[in-house]
Motif scaffolding. Sequence first.
Motif, PDB file in Angstrom:
ATOM      1  N   LEU A 130     -35.683  -1.952 -57.273  1.00  0.00           N
ATOM      2  CA  LEU A 130     -35.137  -2.687 -58.068  1.00  0.00           C
ATOM      3  C   LEU A 130     -35.845  -2.411 -59.641  1.00  0.00           C
ATOM      4  CD1 LEU A 130     -33.127  -4.970 -59.227  1.00  0.00           C
ATOM      5  CD2 LEU A 130     -35.004  -6.589 -58.449  1.00  0.00           C
ATOM      6  N   VAL A 131     -37.351  -2.577 -59.231  1.00  0.00           N
ATOM      7  CA  VAL A 131     -37.986  -2.364 -60.644  1.00  0.00           C
ATOM      8  C   VAL A 131     -37.812  -1.000 -61.315  1.00  0.00           C
ATOM      9  CG1 VAL A 131     -40.536  -1.991 -61.542  1.00  0.00           C
ATOM     10  CG2 VAL A 131     -39.797  -4.111 -60.017  1.00  0.00           C
ATOM     11  N   ILE A 132     -37.897   0.115 -60.300  1.00  0.00           N
ATOM     12  CA  ILE A 132     -37.364   1.398 -60.591  1.00  0.00           C
ATOM     13  C   ILE A 132     -36.233   1.555 -61.381  1.00  0.00           C
ATOM     14  CG2 ILE A 132     -37.371   3.762 -60.054  1.00  0.00           C
ATOM     15  CD1 ILE A 132     -39.562   3.301 -57.963  1.00  0.00           C
ATOM     16  N   SER A 133     -35.125   1.064 -60.797  1.00  0.00           N
ATOM     17  CA  SER A 133     -33.780   1.293 -61.295  1.00  0.00           C
ATOM     18  C   SER A 133     -33.566   0.532 -62.733  1.00  0.00           C
ATOM     19  CB  SER A 133     -32.987   0.333 -60.549  1.00  0.00           C
ATOM     20  OG  SER A 133     -32.971   0.992 -59.081  1.00  0.00           O
ATOM     21  N   LEU A 134     -34.268  -0.660 -62.908  1.00  0.00           N
ATOM     22  CA  LEU A 134     -34.175  -1.521 -64.190  1.00  0.00           C
ATOM     23  C   LEU A 134     -35.172  -0.642 -65.104  1.00  0.00           C
ATOM     24  CD1 LEU A 134     -35.254  -5.270 -63.035  1.00  0.00           C
ATOM     25  CD2 LEU A 134     -32.964  -4.185 -64.008  1.00  0.00           C
TER      26      LEU A 134
END
Length: 465
Positions: free
Chosen positions: A29-33
């Motif tokens: 999720l963090v990487i996607s954001l």
Amino acid sequence: MRESSTVPEDVKQRLNWLLIFVVICFSVLVISLWYLQMIKGEEFKERAVENCIRSLVEDAPRGRIYDRQEELLVTNRPAVVVSIIPAEVDDLEKLSERLSRIIGISPEEIALTVKNYRENPFKPVKILDDCKTNKIVEIEERKDELKGVVLEVKPRRDYLYHDFAAHSLGYVGEIDKEELQRFGNPKFQGGDIIGKAGLEKYYDDILRGEKGGKEVEVDALGQEVATLLYQKPIPGEDLVLTIDRDLQLYGENLLFDKKGSIVVSNPNNGEILALVNRPSFSPNLFANGISSSDWQRLSSDADYPLTNRSVQGLYSPGSIFKVVTAIAALEEGVTDRKRKIYCSGSFELAGQVFTCWKETGHGSLSIVDGIAHSCNIYFYTLGKELGIERYNKYMQKFGLGEKTGIDLPAEAIGTIPSAQWKKREVKEIWFPGDTINLSIGQGYLLLTPLQVHTIICAIAEDGEI
């Protein structure tokens, strides 16, 4: 006393796997954001801007065309084009159905046109050209239901005299895929109008002008609310022809309901005053986007109305070529003004009989009489004595076998026969009878009407071409 509780090993293992899974999900999720904001942020920002800013191309009016007296022959008129911007459409099928009821094009055809468009989705895709006033009014009245539909005013070519000098003026049309690839010019895009034939094609770079454009802000319904940027198109340059309108019209009336060509020029400077070709066609058919039925009718017509007979048609020149035979014979000393040749009505060579148009013969003729009476026997005799090699020498001096240089595309060069040409093309040797046929403008010799015209002009100008 209470016994201390212990967590079984299998439960601990499950909890550990759950924790790892949560950490992985959180990391993804963090990487996607981070990816969406840092890497794709600019792209999404641009797309957001594009969703509220519309870029429209404004075509430049083509240069007007005048005759030598500056009488207007070709101009431009405004035409309203109905287009769809794919990126602004929420439901293409529903939009196609609504628009179909107004403009009379099937919903399937509208949807297919948009789906087949492979370029910028923010660029308008043309659905209907030259929309009628009543349809324009209805589209404007129902614009809230037609999100993605835009009306653009485009210049359209207007040939004021319909089929007047059609083969010289030529016509315009949309650039096709083959032309886009061949030109390899980034200035050209699908849907651009270019010269396709005649002067429209030959002088396309001059007549076309430079496109302009504007950026406008649109609301949620796709309606323009403000103009943010505007670049005015630069019109093409005007063209003044050597053609005389009245003389051209006179020639066209002479050939009305006939097939043929009329070429009129000033022999002193080579200016073309009239170039008539019949049958003809109306260039307005192409300017408005020619229908498949009209194209089929014109292209399959046995009288070839699209052919510019004056510069593309190849014909045996016939008796008019006798003047070339006469000039060659005089220049080479084969004959002179005093020599007499007898015409009995027939001429025999190698067992083959060639006849004169006057079966009883003309009797004894000088070169002046031979030309005046167009006596075949007289010129058969000169041709036999000249031979094909000397003929080729004088045909070249008259500029035959090459283009005249007229500023029209696809000019034919004709067929100028020689012994070498016949061996290469026909796989036969040159026979004396071939020279006999050539002497009166028959046989393998093929010229355009314009080439024949240059022969006459050269004579009128004492040999200057």
